[in-house]
Scaffold this active site. Structure first.
Site, PDB file in Angstrom:
ATOM      1  N   GLU A 174      -5.665  10.546   3.319  1.00  0.00           N
ATOM      2  CA  GLU A 174      -5.613   9.166   2.570  1.00  0.00           C
ATOM      3  C   GLU A 174      -6.520   8.923   1.696  1.00  0.00           C
ATOM      4  OE1 GLU A 174      -4.873   6.228   5.594  1.00  0.00           O
ATOM      5  OE2 GLU A 174      -4.688   4.712   4.329  1.00  0.00           O
ATOM      6  N   ARG A 175      -7.801   9.247   2.221  1.00  0.00           N
ATOM      7  CA  ARG A 175      -9.054   8.694   1.375  1.00  0.00           C
ATOM      8  C   ARG A 175      -9.067   9.538   0.045  1.00  0.00           C
ATOM      9  NH1 ARG A 175     -12.046   7.590   7.387  1.00  0.00           N
ATOM     10  NH2 ARG A 175     -10.703   5.605   7.404  1.00  0.00           N
TER      11      ARG A 175
ATOM     12  N   GLU B 179      -3.573  -4.845  12.479  1.00  0.00           N
ATOM     13  CA  GLU B 179      -3.076  -5.926  13.331  1.00  0.00           C
ATOM     14  C   GLU B 179      -4.039  -7.211  12.576  1.00  0.00           C
ATOM     15  OE1 GLU B 179      -3.387  -5.368  17.472  1.00  0.00           O
ATOM     16  OE2 GLU B 179      -2.063  -3.705  17.413  1.00  0.00           O
TER      17      GLU B 179
ATOM     18  N   GLN C 265     -23.726  -2.415 -31.017  1.00  0.00           N
ATOM     19  CA  GLN C 265     -24.518  -1.420 -30.101  1.00  0.00           C
ATOM     20  C   GLN C 265     -23.987  -1.951 -28.626  1.00  0.00           C
ATOM     21  OE1 GLN C 265     -28.697  -1.305 -29.528  1.00  0.00           O
ATOM     22  NE2 GLN C 265     -28.630   0.625 -30.103  1.00  0.00           N
TER      23      GLN C 265
END
Ligand SMILES: Cc1cc2nc3c(=O)[nH]c(=O)nc-3n(C[C@H](O)[C@H](O)[C@H](O)COP(=O)(O)OP(=O)(O)OC[C@H]3O[C@@H](n4cnc5c(N)ncnc54)[C@H](O)[C@@H]3O)c2cc1C
Length: 380
Positions: free
Chosen positions: A243-244, A128, A280
Protein backbone atom coordinates in the site's frame (compact mmCIF):
# COMPACT_ATOMS: atom_id res chain seq x y z
CA UNK A 1 17.26 10.88 -16.60
CA UNK A 2 16.02 7.96 -18.63
CA UNK A 3 13.97 5.53 -16.57
CA UNK A 4 15.31 2.02 -16.99
CA UNK A 5 12.88 -0.15 -15.12
CA UNK A 6 10.32 -0.80 -17.85
CA UNK A 7 10.31 -3.15 -20.84
CA UNK A 8 8.36 -2.90 -24.10
CA UNK A 9 5.58 -4.95 -22.48
CA UNK A 10 5.21 -2.36 -19.73
CA UNK A 11 5.18 0.41 -22.33
CA UNK A 12 2.44 -1.37 -24.27
CA UNK A 13 0.45 -1.77 -21.06
CA UNK A 14 0.87 1.97 -20.42
CA UNK A 15 -0.72 2.65 -23.82
CA UNK A 16 -3.65 0.38 -22.90
CA UNK A 17 -4.16 2.30 -19.66
CA UNK A 18 -4.00 5.64 -21.48
CA UNK A 19 -6.60 4.49 -24.01
CA UNK A 20 -8.82 3.29 -21.17
CA UNK A 21 -8.52 6.66 -19.42
CA UNK A 22 -9.32 8.53 -22.62
CA UNK A 23 -12.34 6.41 -23.49
CA UNK A 24 -13.82 5.25 -20.23
CA UNK A 25 -12.76 7.69 -17.53
CA UNK A 26 -12.00 11.24 -18.60
CA UNK A 27 -15.25 11.86 -20.55
CA UNK A 28 -17.24 11.07 -17.38
CA UNK A 29 -14.94 12.41 -14.73
CA UNK A 30 -16.51 15.83 -14.26
CA UNK A 31 -19.91 14.23 -13.73
CA UNK A 32 -18.46 11.71 -11.27
CA UNK A 33 -16.90 14.56 -9.31
CA UNK A 34 -20.32 16.22 -9.09
CA UNK A 35 -21.96 12.93 -8.10
CA UNK A 36 -19.31 12.17 -5.48
CA UNK A 37 -18.94 8.67 -6.91
CA UNK A 38 -17.79 6.89 -10.06
CA UNK A 39 -20.06 4.60 -12.09
CA UNK A 40 -20.14 0.84 -11.67
CA UNK A 41 -19.92 0.71 -15.47
CA UNK A 42 -16.36 2.04 -15.29
CA UNK A 43 -15.40 -0.84 -13.01
CA UNK A 44 -16.92 -3.33 -15.44
CA UNK A 45 -15.09 -1.65 -18.33
CA UNK A 46 -11.83 -1.90 -16.35
CA UNK A 47 -12.54 -5.60 -15.87
CA UNK A 48 -13.14 -6.12 -19.58
CA UNK A 49 -9.91 -4.28 -20.36
CA UNK A 50 -7.92 -6.57 -18.04
CA UNK A 51 -7.07 -3.81 -15.59
CA UNK A 52 -8.46 -5.61 -12.54
CA UNK A 53 -6.72 -8.44 -10.74
CA UNK A 54 -3.44 -8.05 -12.59
CA UNK A 55 -1.72 -10.33 -10.08
CA UNK A 56 -4.66 -12.71 -9.54
CA UNK A 57 -4.00 -16.23 -10.89
CA UNK A 58 -5.45 -16.80 -14.37
CA UNK A 59 -7.65 -19.65 -13.18
CA UNK A 60 -9.75 -17.04 -11.34
CA UNK A 61 -9.90 -14.66 -14.28
CA UNK A 62 -6.89 -12.51 -13.37
CA UNK A 63 -3.78 -11.50 -15.26
CA UNK A 64 -1.57 -13.97 -13.41
CA UNK A 65 1.29 -11.50 -13.44
CA UNK A 66 2.89 -10.56 -10.13
CA UNK A 67 5.34 -8.07 -11.66
CA UNK A 68 4.57 -4.98 -9.58
CA UNK A 69 5.74 -2.66 -12.36
CA UNK A 70 2.37 -3.08 -14.09
CA UNK A 71 0.66 -1.76 -10.96
CA UNK A 72 3.13 1.12 -10.89
CA UNK A 73 2.23 1.99 -14.50
CA UNK A 74 -1.47 2.00 -13.61
CA UNK A 75 -0.89 4.24 -10.59
CA UNK A 76 1.28 6.66 -12.57
CA UNK A 77 -1.20 7.00 -15.43
CA UNK A 78 -4.26 7.51 -13.22
CA UNK A 79 -2.40 10.09 -11.15
CA UNK A 80 -1.12 12.03 -14.12
CA UNK A 81 -4.56 12.01 -15.73
CA UNK A 82 -5.92 13.58 -12.52
CA UNK A 83 -8.34 10.69 -12.03
CA UNK A 84 -7.75 9.17 -8.59
CA UNK A 85 -11.49 8.66 -7.99
CA UNK A 86 -11.66 5.32 -9.79
CA UNK A 87 -9.64 3.48 -7.16
CA UNK A 88 -8.33 0.51 -9.15
CA UNK A 89 -5.05 0.58 -7.24
CA UNK A 90 -6.80 0.17 -3.91
CA UNK A 91 -8.73 -2.80 -5.26
CA UNK A 92 -5.79 -4.45 -7.08
CA UNK A 93 -2.84 -3.75 -4.87
CA UNK A 94 -4.25 -3.31 -1.40
CA UNK A 95 -7.23 -5.64 -1.13
CA UNK A 96 -6.20 -8.10 -3.87
CA UNK A 97 -3.18 -9.48 -1.96
CA UNK A 98 -5.33 -10.23 1.10
CA UNK A 99 -7.72 -12.29 -1.02
CA UNK A 100 -5.10 -14.10 -3.08
CA UNK A 101 -2.58 -14.51 -0.27
CA UNK A 102 -4.87 -15.43 2.61
CA UNK A 103 -8.03 -16.76 0.95
CA UNK A 104 -8.93 -20.43 1.09
CA UNK A 105 -9.63 -22.19 -2.23
CA UNK A 106 -13.34 -21.82 -1.57
CA UNK A 107 -13.03 -18.08 -0.82
CA UNK A 108 -10.93 -17.51 -3.93
CA UNK A 109 -13.46 -19.33 -6.12
CA UNK A 110 -16.27 -17.30 -4.53
CA UNK A 111 -14.72 -13.85 -4.74
CA UNK A 112 -11.89 -13.61 -7.25
CA UNK A 113 -13.77 -14.01 -10.57
CA UNK A 114 -16.06 -11.08 -9.65
CA UNK A 115 -13.05 -9.16 -8.32
CA UNK A 116 -11.42 -9.46 -11.76
CA UNK A 117 -14.55 -8.72 -13.81
CA UNK A 118 -15.48 -5.60 -11.83
CA UNK A 119 -18.69 -7.12 -10.50
CA UNK A 120 -17.25 -7.27 -6.99
CA UNK A 121 -15.81 -3.92 -5.92
CA UNK A 122 -13.79 -4.10 -2.71
CA UNK A 123 -12.85 -1.99 0.30
CA UNK A 124 -10.79 -2.43 3.43
CA UNK A 125 -12.10 -1.06 6.71
CA UNK A 126 -9.52 -0.50 9.40
CA UNK A 127 -10.14 3.06 10.55
CA UNK A 128 -12.79 3.91 13.13
CA UNK A 129 -13.96 7.23 14.53
CA UNK A 130 -11.71 6.64 17.56
CA UNK A 131 -8.85 4.69 15.96
CA UNK A 132 -6.76 5.58 12.93
CA UNK A 133 -3.01 5.55 13.38
CA UNK A 134 -3.35 3.39 16.47
CA UNK A 135 -5.09 0.23 15.30
CA UNK A 136 -4.90 -1.20 18.80
CA UNK A 137 -7.74 1.19 19.61
CA UNK A 138 -10.15 -0.67 17.29
CA UNK A 139 -13.47 -1.30 19.03
CA UNK A 140 -15.41 -3.19 16.34
CA UNK A 141 -15.98 -6.70 17.65
CA UNK A 142 -16.62 -10.03 15.95
CA UNK A 143 -17.96 -12.44 18.52
CA UNK A 144 -17.61 -16.15 17.89
CA UNK A 145 -21.15 -17.52 17.99
CA UNK A 146 -20.28 -21.05 16.95
CA UNK A 147 -21.66 -21.12 13.44
CA UNK A 148 -21.18 -17.39 12.69
CA UNK A 149 -19.44 -14.18 13.74
CA UNK A 150 -21.57 -11.46 15.27
CA UNK A 151 -20.14 -8.18 14.08
CA UNK A 152 -20.74 -4.86 15.85
CA UNK A 153 -19.06 -1.49 15.41
CA UNK A 154 -18.47 1.33 12.99
CA UNK A 155 -15.79 2.39 10.54
CA UNK A 156 -15.07 5.71 8.89
CA UNK A 157 -13.11 7.18 5.96
CA UNK A 158 -13.51 3.95 3.98
CA UNK A 159 -12.52 4.33 0.31
CA UNK A 160 -15.03 2.66 -2.06
CA UNK A 161 -17.29 2.60 1.00
CA UNK A 162 -20.51 3.18 -0.93
CA UNK A 163 -19.75 1.04 -3.99
CA UNK A 164 -18.07 -1.86 -2.21
CA UNK A 165 -19.65 -5.28 -2.56
CA UNK A 166 -17.05 -6.89 -0.33
CA UNK A 167 -15.45 -5.21 2.67
CA UNK A 168 -12.49 -6.64 4.56
CA UNK A 169 -13.22 -5.51 8.11
CA UNK A 170 -10.62 -5.45 10.87
CA UNK A 171 -12.39 -6.53 14.05
CA UNK A 172 -11.54 -7.70 17.54
CA UNK A 173 -12.03 -11.41 17.95
CA UNK A 174 -10.20 -11.66 21.29
CA UNK A 175 -11.20 -8.62 23.35
CA UNK A 176 -8.20 -8.70 25.73
CA UNK A 177 -5.70 -9.58 23.00
CA UNK A 178 -4.67 -6.04 21.98
CA UNK A 179 -3.02 -6.06 18.55
CA UNK A 180 -2.93 -9.86 18.75
CA UNK A 181 -6.70 -10.09 19.13
CA UNK A 182 -7.66 -8.69 15.71
CA UNK A 183 -8.97 -10.65 12.71
CA UNK A 184 -10.00 -9.93 9.13
CA UNK A 185 -13.70 -10.62 8.58
CA UNK A 186 -15.20 -10.28 5.09
CA UNK A 187 -18.62 -8.65 4.97
CA UNK A 188 -20.60 -8.88 1.75
CA UNK A 189 -23.17 -6.50 0.29
CA UNK A 190 -26.67 -7.23 1.52
CA UNK A 191 -25.69 -8.66 4.91
CA UNK A 192 -28.46 -7.78 7.36
CA UNK A 193 -27.36 -5.05 9.79
CA UNK A 194 -24.59 -3.76 7.47
CA UNK A 195 -25.39 -0.13 6.69
CA UNK A 196 -23.56 2.62 4.85
CA UNK A 197 -23.44 6.07 6.40
CA UNK A 198 -22.57 9.33 4.69
CA UNK A 199 -20.55 9.55 1.51
CA UNK A 200 -18.12 12.01 3.12
CA UNK A 201 -17.61 15.48 1.64
CA UNK A 202 -13.87 15.91 1.13
CA UNK A 203 -11.64 18.78 -0.03
CA UNK A 204 -10.30 16.66 -2.90
CA UNK A 205 -10.76 13.35 -4.73
CA UNK A 206 -14.42 14.30 -4.99
CA UNK A 207 -15.43 11.33 -7.13
CA UNK A 208 -13.96 8.79 -4.72
CA UNK A 209 -16.73 7.50 -2.43
CA UNK A 210 -15.22 7.66 1.03
CA UNK A 211 -17.82 6.57 3.54
CA UNK A 212 -18.87 5.58 7.01
CA UNK A 213 -19.88 1.96 7.57
CA UNK A 214 -22.01 0.58 10.40
CA UNK A 215 -22.32 -2.99 11.59
CA UNK A 216 -25.22 -3.76 13.90
CA UNK A 217 -25.47 -7.41 14.92
CA UNK A 218 -24.32 -8.53 11.47
CA UNK A 219 -24.25 -12.35 11.28
CA UNK A 220 -21.19 -13.13 9.16
CA UNK A 221 -20.68 -16.76 8.06
CA UNK A 222 -17.76 -18.46 9.81
CA UNK A 223 -16.18 -19.16 6.42
CA UNK A 224 -15.72 -15.40 5.86
CA UNK A 225 -12.75 -15.23 8.23
CA UNK A 226 -9.79 -14.24 6.04
CA UNK A 227 -6.41 -15.58 7.16
CA UNK A 228 -5.65 -16.58 10.73
CA UNK A 229 -7.98 -15.90 13.62
CA UNK A 230 -6.33 -13.14 15.71
CA UNK A 231 -3.73 -12.81 12.96
CA UNK A 232 -4.87 -9.53 11.37
CA UNK A 233 -2.05 -7.43 12.73
CA UNK A 234 0.60 -9.62 11.12
CA UNK A 235 -1.44 -9.80 7.89
CA UNK A 236 -1.74 -5.99 7.84
CA UNK A 237 1.95 -5.45 8.52
CA UNK A 238 2.83 -7.82 5.67
CA UNK A 239 0.56 -6.10 3.16
CA UNK A 240 0.92 -2.45 4.18
CA UNK A 241 4.33 -2.24 2.46
CA UNK A 242 2.60 -2.65 -0.90
CA UNK A 243 0.00 0.00 0.00
CA UNK A 244 2.79 2.40 0.94
CA UNK A 245 4.93 1.91 -2.13
CA UNK A 246 1.77 2.43 -4.23
CA UNK A 247 1.12 5.78 -2.55
CA UNK A 248 4.77 6.75 -3.06
CA UNK A 249 4.54 5.85 -6.76
CA UNK A 250 1.51 8.12 -7.12
CA UNK A 251 3.28 10.83 -5.10
CA UNK A 252 6.31 11.16 -7.34
CA UNK A 253 4.18 10.79 -10.49
CA UNK A 254 2.00 13.68 -9.30
CA UNK A 255 5.02 15.85 -8.48
CA UNK A 256 6.58 15.24 -11.89
CA UNK A 257 3.33 16.03 -13.65
CA UNK A 258 2.87 19.26 -11.69
CA UNK A 259 6.40 20.30 -12.54
CA UNK A 260 5.80 19.59 -16.22
CA UNK A 261 2.63 21.68 -16.47
CA UNK A 262 4.13 24.47 -14.39
CA UNK A 263 7.30 24.60 -16.49
CA UNK A 264 5.10 25.08 -19.54
CA UNK A 265 2.98 27.68 -17.76
CA UNK A 266 5.89 29.90 -16.70
CA UNK A 267 7.24 29.85 -20.25
CA UNK A 268 3.94 31.15 -21.59
CA UNK A 269 2.80 33.54 -18.87
CA UNK A 270 4.23 37.03 -19.17
CA UNK A 271 4.84 39.63 -16.46
CA UNK A 272 6.85 42.84 -16.64
CA UNK A 273 7.17 42.43 -20.38
CA UNK A 274 8.69 38.96 -20.54
CA UNK A 275 7.86 35.34 -19.72
CA UNK A 276 7.98 34.41 -16.04
CA UNK A 277 10.63 31.82 -16.93
CA UNK A 278 13.11 34.62 -17.60
CA UNK A 279 13.06 35.62 -13.93
CA UNK A 280 15.82 34.06 -11.89
CA UNK A 281 13.59 33.31 -8.92
CA UNK A 282 11.23 31.32 -11.14
CA UNK A 283 14.12 29.43 -12.70
CA UNK A 284 15.46 28.58 -9.25
CA UNK A 285 12.04 27.35 -8.18
CA UNK A 286 11.83 25.06 -11.21
CA UNK A 287 15.47 23.96 -10.80
CA UNK A 288 14.99 23.03 -7.15
CA UNK A 289 11.81 21.08 -7.81
CA UNK A 290 13.33 19.29 -10.80
CA UNK A 291 16.31 18.26 -8.68
CA UNK A 292 14.14 16.99 -5.85
CA UNK A 293 11.91 15.09 -8.29
CA UNK A 294 14.87 13.48 -10.04
CA UNK A 295 16.46 12.33 -6.78
CA UNK A 296 13.13 10.99 -5.52
CA UNK A 297 12.37 9.27 -8.83
CA UNK A 298 15.65 7.35 -8.59
CA UNK A 299 14.81 6.07 -5.12
CA UNK A 300 11.17 5.22 -5.88
CA UNK A 301 12.13 3.38 -9.08
CA UNK A 302 14.64 1.37 -7.07
CA UNK A 303 11.85 0.51 -4.60
CA UNK A 304 9.54 -0.51 -7.49
CA UNK A 305 12.17 -2.93 -8.78
CA UNK A 306 12.90 -4.34 -5.33
CA UNK A 307 9.19 -4.77 -4.70
CA UNK A 308 8.74 -6.50 -8.07
CA UNK A 309 11.50 -8.90 -7.01
CA UNK A 310 9.76 -9.45 -3.67
CA UNK A 311 12.45 -7.79 -1.60
CA UNK A 312 11.12 -4.39 -0.48
CA UNK A 313 10.87 -4.23 3.29
CA UNK A 314 8.43 -2.21 5.40
CA UNK A 315 11.09 0.33 6.39
CA UNK A 316 12.03 1.27 2.83
CA UNK A 317 8.37 1.35 1.81
CA UNK A 318 7.78 3.77 4.69
CA UNK A 319 10.74 5.92 3.61
CA UNK A 320 9.39 6.06 0.06
CA UNK A 321 5.88 6.87 1.26
CA UNK A 322 6.70 9.79 3.52
CA UNK A 323 9.41 11.22 1.32
CA UNK A 324 7.55 11.10 -2.01
CA UNK A 325 4.25 12.35 -0.60
CA UNK A 326 5.82 15.21 1.35
CA UNK A 327 7.62 16.15 -1.89
CA UNK A 328 4.31 15.98 -3.74
CA UNK A 329 2.76 18.32 -1.16
CA UNK A 330 5.62 20.84 -1.40
CA UNK A 331 5.68 20.74 -5.21
CA UNK A 332 1.89 21.16 -5.41
CA UNK A 333 2.07 24.22 -3.18
CA UNK A 334 4.97 25.81 -5.06
CA UNK A 335 3.47 25.06 -8.49
CA UNK A 336 0.16 26.57 -7.43
CA UNK A 337 2.00 29.70 -6.30
CA UNK A 338 3.75 29.94 -9.68
CA UNK A 339 0.32 29.93 -11.38
CA UNK A 340 -0.72 33.03 -9.42
CA UNK A 341 -4.49 33.50 -9.12
CA UNK A 342 -5.14 30.96 -11.87
CA UNK A 343 -3.66 28.32 -9.63
CA UNK A 344 -6.53 28.85 -7.23
CA UNK A 345 -9.16 28.20 -9.92
CA UNK A 346 -10.53 24.67 -9.91
CA UNK A 347 -10.55 24.57 -13.71
CA UNK A 348 -6.73 24.57 -13.63
CA UNK A 349 -5.19 21.10 -13.17
CA UNK A 350 -2.73 22.48 -10.63
CA UNK A 351 -5.59 23.44 -8.29
CA UNK A 352 -7.16 20.02 -8.53
CA UNK A 353 -3.81 18.28 -8.02
CA UNK A 354 -3.26 20.43 -4.92
CA UNK A 355 -6.51 19.32 -3.25
CA UNK A 356 -6.55 15.76 -4.63
CA UNK A 357 -3.00 15.17 -3.44
CA UNK A 358 -3.31 16.59 0.06
CA UNK A 359 -4.49 13.27 1.52
CA UNK A 360 -1.36 11.47 0.40
CA UNK A 361 0.64 12.22 3.56
CA UNK A 362 -2.25 11.02 5.72
CA UNK A 363 -3.83 7.81 4.42
CA UNK A 364 -1.98 4.52 4.31
CA UNK A 365 -0.21 5.66 7.49
CA UNK A 366 0.67 9.29 8.17
CA UNK A 367 4.12 10.80 7.65
CA UNK A 368 4.60 10.75 11.41
CA UNK A 369 3.77 7.04 11.63
CA UNK A 370 6.18 6.31 8.72
CA UNK A 371 8.93 8.06 10.68
CA UNK A 372 8.01 6.04 13.78
CA UNK A 373 8.39 2.79 11.80
CA UNK A 374 11.76 3.88 10.40
CA UNK A 375 12.99 5.25 13.73
CA UNK A 376 11.98 2.12 15.63
CA UNK A 377 13.85 -0.07 13.15
CA UNK A 378 17.02 1.96 13.62
CA UNK A 379 16.88 2.54 17.35
CA UNK A 380 15.31 -0.66 18.69
C1 LIG B 1 -9.74 10.16 1.80
C2 LIG B 1 -9.40 9.13 2.82
C3 LIG B 1 -9.42 7.78 2.47
C4 LIG B 1 -9.15 6.80 3.42
N1 LIG B 1 -9.30 5.48 3.09
C5 LIG B 1 -9.24 4.54 4.06
C6 LIG B 1 -9.61 3.20 3.79
O1 LIG B 1 -9.95 2.83 2.67
N2 LIG B 1 -9.58 2.31 4.82
C7 LIG B 1 -9.21 2.66 6.09
O2 LIG B 1 -9.22 1.81 6.96
N3 LIG B 1 -8.85 3.93 6.37
C8 LIG B 1 -8.89 4.88 5.39
N4 LIG B 1 -8.56 6.18 5.68
C9 LIG B 1 -8.15 6.53 7.01
C10 LIG B 1 -6.67 6.92 7.14
O3 LIG B 1 -5.86 5.80 6.96
C11 LIG B 1 -6.50 7.59 8.52
O4 LIG B 1 -7.14 8.84 8.44
C12 LIG B 1 -5.04 7.74 8.89
O5 LIG B 1 -4.46 6.48 9.16
C13 LIG B 1 -4.86 8.63 10.12
O6 LIG B 1 -5.72 8.24 11.17
P1 LIG B 1 -6.63 9.34 11.90
O7 LIG B 1 -7.36 10.08 10.85
O8 LIG B 1 -7.43 8.65 12.94
O9 LIG B 1 -5.62 10.34 12.56
P2 LIG B 1 -4.94 10.19 14.01
O10 LIG B 1 -4.41 8.83 14.18
O11 LIG B 1 -5.89 10.70 15.04
O12 LIG B 1 -3.72 11.20 13.88
C14 LIG B 1 -3.86 12.62 14.01
C15 LIG B 1 -2.47 13.24 13.93
O13 LIG B 1 -1.65 12.74 14.99
C16 LIG B 1 -0.48 12.17 14.44
N5 LIG B 1 -0.06 11.01 15.24
C17 LIG B 1 -0.81 9.94 15.62
N6 LIG B 1 -0.06 9.05 16.28
C18 LIG B 1 1.19 9.55 16.30
C19 LIG B 1 2.45 9.10 16.84
N7 LIG B 1 2.56 7.93 17.49
N8 LIG B 1 3.52 9.89 16.71
C20 LIG B 1 3.44 11.09 16.06
N9 LIG B 1 2.29 11.56 15.53
C21 LIG B 1 1.20 10.81 15.66
C22 LIG B 1 -0.83 11.74 13.05
O14 LIG B 1 0.32 11.61 12.24
C23 LIG B 1 -1.75 12.87 12.62
O15 LIG B 1 -0.97 13.95 12.18
C24 LIG B 1 -8.79 7.17 4.74
C25 LIG B 1 -8.74 8.53 5.07
C26 LIG B 1 -9.06 9.49 4.17
C27 LIG B 1 -9.09 10.94 4.60
Amino acid sequence: MQRQIFTEEHDAFRETVRTFLTKEVLPHYEQWEKDGIVSRGAWLAAGRQGLLGLAVPEEYGGGGNTDYRYSAVLAEEFTQAGAPGLALGLHNDIIGPYLTGLGTDEQKRRWLPGFCSGEIITAIAMTEPGAGSDLQGIRTTAEDKGDHWLLNGSKTFISNGILADLVVVVAKTTPQGGAKGLSLIVVERGAEGFERGRNLDKIGQKSQDTAELFFNDVRVPKENLLGERDGAFIHLMTNLAQERIGIAVAGIAAAEHLLEITTQYVKEREAFGRPLSKLQHIRFEIAEMATECTVTRTFVDRCIVEHSDGGLDAVHASMAKWWATELQKRVADRCLQLHGGYGYMTEYPVAKAFTDGRIQTIYGGTTEIMKEIIGRSLLA
